[in-house]
Design a protein around this motif. Structure first.
Motif, PDB file in Angstrom:
ATOM      1  N   THR A 147     -26.001   3.293   2.895  1.00  0.00           N
ATOM      2  CA  THR A 147     -25.483   2.276   3.705  1.00  0.00           C
ATOM      3  C   THR A 147     -27.499   1.832   4.110  1.00  0.00           C
ATOM      4  O   THR A 147     -26.875   1.058   4.867  1.00  0.00           O
ATOM      5  N   ASP A 185     -18.099   1.484   0.163  1.00  0.00           N
ATOM      6  CA  ASP A 185     -17.513   0.763   0.990  1.00  0.00           C
ATOM      7  C   ASP A 185     -18.258  -0.684   1.810  1.00  0.00           C
ATOM      8  O   ASP A 185     -17.931  -1.800   1.116  1.00  0.00           O
ATOM      9  N   HIS A 186     -20.049  -0.037   1.774  1.00  0.00           N
ATOM     10  CA  HIS A 186     -21.468  -0.095   1.855  1.00  0.00           C
ATOM     11  C   HIS A 186     -21.308  -1.467   0.657  1.00  0.00           C
ATOM     12  O   HIS A 186     -22.349  -2.456   1.210  1.00  0.00           O
ATOM     13  N   ASN A 189     -20.393  -4.993   2.011  1.00  0.00           N
ATOM     14  CA  ASN A 189     -21.247  -5.725   3.152  1.00  0.00           C
ATOM     15  C   ASN A 189     -22.615  -5.630   2.826  1.00  0.00           C
ATOM     16  O   ASN A 189     -23.357  -6.956   3.330  1.00  0.00           O
ATOM     17  N   VAL A 190     -23.260  -5.426   1.141  1.00  0.00           N
ATOM     18  CA  VAL A 190     -24.424  -5.949   1.085  1.00  0.00           C
ATOM     19  C   VAL A 190     -24.899  -6.776   0.277  1.00  0.00           C
ATOM     20  O   VAL A 190     -23.709  -7.154  -0.974  1.00  0.00           O
TER      21      VAL A 190
END
Length: 422
Positions: A301, A330-331, A334-335
């Motif tokens: 993360t 899940d990260h 987002n990245v």
């Protein structure tokens, strides 16, 4: 206690402009540097475009003797080394030469010069038996890949370990990874490391034509490299180089060096499966990512940006996407992820180092370079690939990855030295 390793100098030769400043200007503005091949008549080939470097050896300060002796890729490596050393501010004259090493990566080494010599000796292929009377006195320099890092060692006066790393398209990552290991184990304190490849030659173009790995979008070379785009149909061959000065952290800090980033972790794996085939679940790359994060003692993360391999082949792009999801969970959604091959093409063994340079500059400027030419998202590639335009954001930690023929998968974590580990 494990010795920490930092990067204090960068030198780049890439399509679109020579030097680190020109390279970053191209990437941060989302411009492309792929064009029709101009080095030779490519009309007979299936793919006729490439990322060429406008490199003038005389203007770079090479003497006529050096130009004759060194292959183009070697010239790239030496030129980048000079820039990286100047950028680092390190006076190697004050350093024990036995504590300085060189680690250089290349996939095809001096293939350009070897091909040229064959053409001369065979009268452009007209003679089945080549005439040794026309053999260059520097043929050994072209034949032995180890001459490339030796030239770099002579340039900087390195008398420690001098190594050539050649494992396809991960060579530029693996050469730097090996340099990190040398410093961590205490063998040396400083390593000049990176990679160079100049594969835009008829024999290499023909090889990739044969396996249909390169794009046929010859009518639009500037927009032909389309990583993660639903209309992609192969990569764009390129040339390039990047070299770095790596130092032990405390020594670099003591002399007041500018530190671009710390190399937190590195890992490489092989799928032991197929020369070009990749598993859809991305397991091999995911394992390299996991180990590199563990070595850096960072959680997934913490990754602020992923510099993808992003070759523009459907198999690779989907493999990578799966690997990011598998390793980051899940990260991964987002990245931001991007591929600079969309702008500078794929320089084979050199690209891993060129992408390290891009990653370091992303940290330096707090900017994520874009994936150019990404207009039609592939539903199977459903992450944030930063289409078309660079993105300003805080970048403390970067994951950069590579994938190569032979089943090689490598990953490296770069971060600001002050980033805390988990």
């Amino acid at each position: 206690m494990t010795r920490r390793v930092v990067i204090t100098g960068i030198g780049v030769r890439a399509p679109g402009g020579n030097g680190t400043k020109a390279f970053w200007d191209l990437l941060s503005n989302g411009r492309t540097a792929t064009r029709n091949i101009s080095f030779f008549d490519a009309s007979q080939f299936r793919s006729r475009i490439a990322g060429e470097v406008d490199f003038d050896a005389v203007a770079e300060g090479f003497s006529p003797r050096e130009i004759r002796r060194m292959d183009r890729a070697t010239q790239f490596a030496v030129a980048c080394t000079r820039d990286a050393l100047a950028d680092s501010g390190l006076d190697l004259g004050s350093v024990d030469p036995h504590r300085v090493g060189v680690s250089l990566g290349s996939a095809v080494a001096s293939a350009t010069s070897l091909e040229n010599e064959y053409l001369v000796m065979s009268d452009a292929g007209k003679s089945w038996e080549v005439d040794p009377a026309y053999l260059s006195p520097h043929m050994f320099d072209y034949l032995s890949p180890g001459v490339m890092p030796a030239e770099v060692a002579w340039e900087v006066g390195a008398e420690g370990p001098v190594t050539m790393v050649s494992d396809g398209c991960t060579s530029g990552l693996d050469s730097v990874g090996y340099a990190v290991q040398l410093i961590r184990e205490g063998t040396v304190d400083t390593v000049v490391a990176g990679a160079a490849d100049t594969p835009v030659s008829p024999i290499v173009v023909a090889c990739f034509d044969a396996i249909k790995a390169t794009t046929t979008r010859n009518d639009d070379p500037a927009h032909a490299s389309r990583p993660f785009d639903g209309t992609r149909n192969g990569f764009v061959l390129a040339e390039g180089a990047a070299m770095f000065v790596l130092e032990e952290y405390e020594a670099a800090k003591k002399r007041g060096a500018h530190i671009y980033a710390e190399v937190g972790g590195y890992a490489t794996r092989c799928n032991a499966h197929h020369m070009t085939g990749l598993r859809k679940d991305g397991r091999e790359m995911a394992e390299a990512i996991r180990v590199s994060l563990d070595e850096a003692r960072l959680d997934g993360t913490t990754i602020d940006y992923i510099n993808a391999h992003g070759s523009g082949t459907k198999q690779n792009d989907r493999h990578e996407t799966a690997a990011f999801k598998r390793s980051l969970g899940d990260h991964a959604y987002n990245v931001p992820v991007s591929s600079i091959k969309s702008m500078v093409g794929h320089s084979l063994g050199a690209i891993g180092s060129v992408e390290i340079a891009a990653s370091l500059l992303a940290i330096e400027h707090n900017v994520v370079p874009p994936t150019a030419n990404l207009h039609t998202p592939d539903p199977e590639c459903d992450l944030d690939y930063v289409p078309l335009t660079a993105r300003e954001q805080r970048v403390d930690t970067v994951l950069t990855v590579g994938s190569g023929f032979g089943g090689f998968q490598s990953a490296m974590v770069l971060h600001r030295p002050e980033v805390a580990s988990v």
